[in-house]
Each structure stands twice: as C-alpha cells, then as structure tokens.
Design an enzyme around this catalytic site. Structure first.
Site, PDB file in Angstrom:
ATOM      1  CG  ASP A 162      -5.648  -3.942  -5.785  1.00  0.00           C
ATOM      2  OD1 ASP A 162      -4.689  -4.268  -6.505  1.00  0.00           O
ATOM      3  OD2 ASP A 162      -5.542  -3.769  -4.557  1.00  0.00           O
ATOM      4  CG  HIS A 175     -11.024   1.093  14.481  1.00  0.00           C
ATOM      5  ND1 HIS A 175     -12.206   1.484  13.907  1.00  0.00           N
ATOM      6  CD2 HIS A 175     -11.051   1.573  15.743  1.00  0.00           C
ATOM      7  CE1 HIS A 175     -12.928   2.159  14.788  1.00  0.00           C
ATOM      8  NE2 HIS A 175     -12.245   2.239  15.906  1.00  0.00           N
ATOM      9  CG  ASP A 177      -1.262  -7.279  -3.279  1.00  0.00           C
ATOM     10  OD1 ASP A 177      -1.760  -6.224  -3.715  1.00  0.00           O
ATOM     11  OD2 ASP A 177      -0.027  -7.430  -3.103  1.00  0.00           O
ATOM     12  CG  ASP A 231     -12.598  -0.365  11.112  1.00  0.00           C
ATOM     13  OD1 ASP A 231     -12.533  -1.104  12.119  1.00  0.00           O
ATOM     14  OD2 ASP A 231     -12.829   0.847  11.179  1.00  0.00           O
ATOM     15  CB  VAL A 282      -2.685  -2.178  -0.505  1.00  0.00           C
ATOM     16  CG1 VAL A 282      -3.977  -1.504  -0.025  1.00  0.00           C
ATOM     17  CG2 VAL A 282      -1.466  -1.561   0.150  1.00  0.00           C
ATOM     18  CB  SER A 326     -13.854   5.180  16.628  1.00  0.00           C
ATOM     19  OG  SER A 326     -14.200   4.044  17.345  1.00  0.00           O
ATOM     20  CG  ASP A 367      -0.449  -2.164  -3.616  1.00  0.00           C
ATOM     21  OD1 ASP A 367      -1.130  -3.214  -3.439  1.00  0.00           O
ATOM     22  OD2 ASP A 367      -0.964  -1.036  -3.671  1.00  0.00           O
TER      23      ASP A 367
HETATM   24 CA    CA Z   1      -3.210  -4.394  -4.331  1.00  0.00          CA
END
Ligand code: CA
Length: 597
Positions: A290, A509, A287, A463, A296, A220, A294
């Site tokens: 990718d 962030h 999710d 972020d 993420v 930052s 998970d």
């Molecule tokens: Ca994922």
C-alpha cells in the site's frame, strides 16, 4: 392526548415550566414517563402494559475504551416497559436511555445485537445518549436481553417458533423503534419538531465458542439488524451506521464451517501456531504494497495479486503453550508448538482464502482476505493422542442444527461425511427457507433513498468472521439494481451520494486487530453520520482513530469504495481507482442459477 394522566406534584410543576427546562430528576419518574406512553390506538396489534413502566435516573455515568464511540460522561433516565401482541400471550421488554432534557438534541437511536442476540443489553445505548439521542433496545420477547435467538427458535425438536423468527428477523427492532420514537416525542413534548432517527447496533460478548470476544457496535448481527430496517421501513430512518453485517445469513453462517471442511477434505489439521505464522508472514509481505510500511495491510487486494503464500513454506514457527483464545473454558489449552510451515498448511490457507467452491469448481461463496486471522480454522488439541484435530464451528452448528435440521442442539457431534457440496446444499436450503426473514440482502433501496436516508457502511479489511468481500458484494448488488443504465463510475458516484462503504485497513471483526495495531478504527461513526444527515457534510473519507499501540489517538482517514488507499513517496494518502484491485473484490457466485445479492 396522552392517556391515563394523573396529576402528581412533580407533573404539576412541569406543567408550568415545560419539559425542556426540567431537570432529569423532575422527569425521570415512572409517573411522568407513564404519561408519555403511546396511546392504545397508536400501533395496531400492540398493547403496552402501562403498569410495567419503571424509570430510574442515573447520574455521572462514564464510558471509556470503546471502539465504537468516544469516551464520555453523562446522566440519563433508564426507562423500561413491556408490551404484548394482541391475541398472543407474549411479553416484549423495551429499554430506553433518555438524556437529561437540557441535553436532548431531537435524536432517536435504535440499536441491535450481535451473534444470535437481538440486543446488546445496555452496551450500545451510551453511543446515543452522548449525542443527545434517546437510545433503545428490545428483548424481542425472548425472555431477556441476553437470550440467544437460536436457543428460543425451536419450541421442541421439529417445531419452529415462527413468531420468534420474525421478531429476530426484523419485527422487534421495528416495533421498538416506532414505539420509542413516539414515546420520545411525547416525553420531550416535541409536537411538530423534527425527530432525527438513526440506527446503530452492537455485537455482544455473548457469542458462541470458537469466536473471539467481540465488543462491536452497529456491526455483525447488529449490522444485519440495521439492513433489516433500511430495506423494509425506509421512511423510518434519517441514517444508519452498519458495520460488517451478518446478512446473506445462510451463506454467512454456513461458511463458518468452510475452513473445517477444507481441513477435513485435505486431511490436515494445522497447529494454530502454523496458521498464525502464515498470518504474520502474509502481513509482513503485504504491508508495503500500500506504499506505507506500518504493519497494516491496507490493500489486501494487492496482497492477493502479488503474494504467493507458498513462498513461506519451510519458515520456522514457535509458540509457547497458551490457553485457547476464546470463551471456551473447558477446552484443553494449546501446548507449546514448534515446527516449520508445511506445504499442507499453506494449501489449507490458500484454499480458505479462495472461498467455497462446489465439486464442479463453481464459486459458492466469498471468503476472508489475506491478513485476516484464521479463526474458523482453529483446531483443537487432543490430550489423549497429542495431536491437533478438527474443531467444528459452533457458529455454523448454531445455524445448521436448529434452523435447517430443527434440532435443539448448538454443537456438531462431528462433520463426518460433510463435503463442499454439503455446504452448498445447506446454504441453498437456508437461503430459501429464510429468504424473507434472515437473508436481508434486498438490493432495491429506492424507498430509503427517496426518503432522504443516508447509509454509512463499513467493514474491517482483515475481518476473520464475516468476509469483507461480503459487504462489497452487497453494495455492488445495490449499484447494479438501482442504476442499471449508468456507467460504473456514474453509478458509483450516484450511490456514494447517500450510501457509502468504507473498508477499514487492518481492522478485524468489528474491532481493532491485535495483529495490525497501527490500523485505525472509525470510532466516531455516529457523529459523522449526524453531520452528514443534519448538516449535509458528506464524509468523502471516513474519520478514524488509531486506538492502540504507539500511534494511539492519531487521526486517520479511510477511503470510500471503490477507491483504495495508496501512499506515495511523501507519505500522503491518496484514494486511487485501480481496476485490477476492484476486480479482486468482485467474485461471481456461479454455483447458483439465482442471483445472489
Ligand atoms: Ca501498510
């Protein structure tokens, strides 16, 4: 020669054994530290107050549960002293933590601040001492380590304190670093031994309202501080860790008001619960893109390409009453909220992710990735009308009011009449007025590169405060300016030899992200940088760790830009090149005739 040496018993003992063999107790005295102060002629224009020095030995300090460095226990010597600028009646306070002589590893670490702070107090100093580095911070002459720069920028309404501006912009950390390195050499009697010099800053808890708690390091404003040094004082550094830098300052601060203006322009003020539902559904939908389910979103670029937020119109949401999740105690709590995701709510979210455009449709700035929280878009609850209404960004106000309007005020009274074009005008004005102090995107890093410096730049892919694409945009500027005659691949390879950018899947962030707890965070960045600088171990992927949830402690590796993570069948991550994804990150800011680095 050291000035002002007075032989006292402890010093006499040191003279026979040398500092390296001394205990912390032997050297951590004001008398000994005074002998290590840089000489009066060392730094033109600066006079150190020799009588101000205070040394305090601290034993067995422990730090834990930090996202930017691992747990550690260590002893250190806390040394503070002040200096003034000749001809100016000021006082700048410096603070250094020094490892015990036996643990000193010929390293110096400069640190920076967060929000509008130049310092993070002592919060980032452990991250140096634990690696055998002297770690330093400065108050820049603002009065204390916790004084916000925007509160000392104006001497009165209409009267800027330009000295404070330059101190915040880059001067204070430079002076703290140059003085601190000389002090380190003298204190440990290094003579001609190489002193490795690093930068890693820290964001702090003292951030304005409408901003989540942020306990990041080298990130930052701390990231901008790092770039302010790399871009100007190339030969001062062997390496720097910079995270989610708040550079391109006017763009960055004004865009905090963009979500507000989206809501105001569309005349729709979504309940926070509706935006949270959009966030959660986006995360769920993206999710798997990718290749790994998970929780993420490691590929927000694929999310942008493949996911249409309007698919979730009509999805019910429900939230219990809650206090506002920010340090704003006087703010009314959010009541229980129930409803279904509306077309207007989706339109607001889509417009935020699209980023600021002017009234002619030209792109002014970048925005957050899908799967980032809509923090700037938080609305406030009006207990009188029982409606949610606009909650103007204090971050934007803290820039626009003191820096553009020279008004000593940190909150907007309202944003009436402010349009997308107003935001563009504010950006242009702030860009021009602070080009040489706060903007901090000088793209030619040739001197730093030629001096052998290494940069580890990272940014959370989710972020919510500084657009992830902002870091990509700067790295692209550096690539184009420094390697204009090389192909895309060749120039990226050349740049990656010494300046590497990593987008951290799921990270918020400068911090882990409660909405994507299985995402990793690069907790060992300084150790990685030290290995790169001192042992030539280039981080092909960035070492990271899951710091919360069911996979706590597990190791993850993060791909270096422009490669992107992809998990295939067997579960192994590969770093792939995907032109369509890379294109998603590169937005031309065609609202301006000047190049925006
Ligand atoms: Ca994922």
């Amino acid at each position: 020669m050291r000035p002002n040496i007075k032989i006292v018993p402890a010093l006499a003992a040191l003279a026979s054994t040398g500092v390296c063999a001394a205990s912390l107790n032997d050297v951590c005295t004001s008398a000994f530290a005074r002998t290590a102060l840089p000489s009066p002629s060392f730094y033109q224009g600066i006079t150190i107050d020799n009588s101000s020095i205070v040394a305090t030995a601290v034993y067995n300090t422990s730090v834990s549960a930090q996202v930017m460095f691992p747990d550690a226990t260590f002893d250190y010597c806390n040394i503070t002293f002040t200096y003034s600028h000749d001809g100016r009646d000021d006082k700048v306070a410096l603070s250094y933590w020094l490892p015990a002589p036996k643990n000193f590893k010929h390293r110096f670490l400069s640190t920076g601040g967060g929000g509008y702070l130049i310092s993070s107090g002592s919060g980032s100093l452990p991250g140096g001492v634990m690696y055998g580095a002297v770690a330093g911070t400065t108050d820049a002459g603002f009065g204390s380590l916790t004084t916000n720069f925007n509160e000392v920028y104006l001497l009165a309404n209409g009267t800027p304190n330009y000295q404070n501006l330059y101190m915040f912009g880059y001067q204070a950390i430079h002076e703290m670093s140059v003085l601190g390195k000389e002090f380190t050499r003298l204190f440990y009697e290094m003579n001609q031994t190489k002193l490795y010099s690093y930068y890693q800053g820290k964001s702090s808890l003292h951030v304005p309202a409408k901003m989540q708690t942020d306990h990041s390091i080298g990130c930052s404003e701390g990231g901008r501080d790092g770039w302010s040094q790399i871009q100007r004082f190339a030969d001062q550094w062997d390496g720097a860790v910079v995270g989610a830098p708040a550079f391109r300052f006017a763009f960055q601060q004004v865009q905090h008001a963009y979500s507000d203006i989206v809501e105001q322009t569309m005349n729709y003020f979504p309940p926070p619960c509706e935006l949270e539902k959009i966030l959660n559904e986006t995360t769920k939908a993206c999710d798997s893109l990718d290749g790994k389910v998970d929780g993420v979103v490691a590929r927000t670029d694929l999310c942008k390409i493949h996911f249409d937020i309007s698919d979730i119109i009509g999805t019910p949401y429900s939230c219990a009453a809650a206090s506002v999740p920010m340090s704003f105690p006087s703010h009314p709590a959010w009541p229980a909220q129930n409803g279904t995701v509306s077309a207007k709510g989706v339109a607001v979210a889509e417009k935020i992710i699209e980023g600021l455009r002017d009234s002619k449709g030209r792109q002014v700035y970048l925005s957050y990735q899908p799967s980032a929280q809509f923090v700037d878009a938080f609305t406030q609850y009006n207990v009188n009308t029982s409606e949610f209404e606009l909650w103007p960004s204090d971050f934007a106000a803290a820039f626009v009011l003191p820096f553009l309007q020279q008004a000593n005020q940190t909150s907007f009274d309202n944003l009436t009449g402010v349009t997308y074009d107003t935001l563009k005008d504010w950006i242009y004005q702030g860009w021009q007025e602070y080009a040489d102090t706060l903007h901090t995107t000088w793209p030619d890093l040739t001197p730093f590169h030629e001096a052998g410096g290494k940069i580890l730049h990272y940014h959370g892919e989710s972020d919510f405060s500084i657009p992830t694409a902002s870091s990509v945009h700067y790295r692209e500027s550096v690539r184009k300016v420094m390697y204009p005659h090389l192909s895309y691949n060749a120039s990226n390879n050349a740049l990656n030899d010494w300046y590497r950018l990593y987008l951290i899947p799921g990270a918020g962030h400068c911090d882990v992200n409660p909405y994507q707890p299985n995402g990793p965070f690069p907790q060992t960045n300084l150790a990685v940088l030290i290995d790169w600088v001192e042992k030539g171990k280039k981080p092909e992927t960035l070492n990271s760790t899951v710091l919360q949830g069911e996979h706590l402690g597990e190791n993850r590796q993060v791909c270096a830009w422009p490669l992107r993570p992809r998990w295939r069948g067997g579960g192994e991550m590969e770093c792939e090149y995907d032109q369509r994804s890379v294109d998603q990150w590169q937005v031309e800011l065609d609202a301006f005739k000047m190049p925006v680095y």
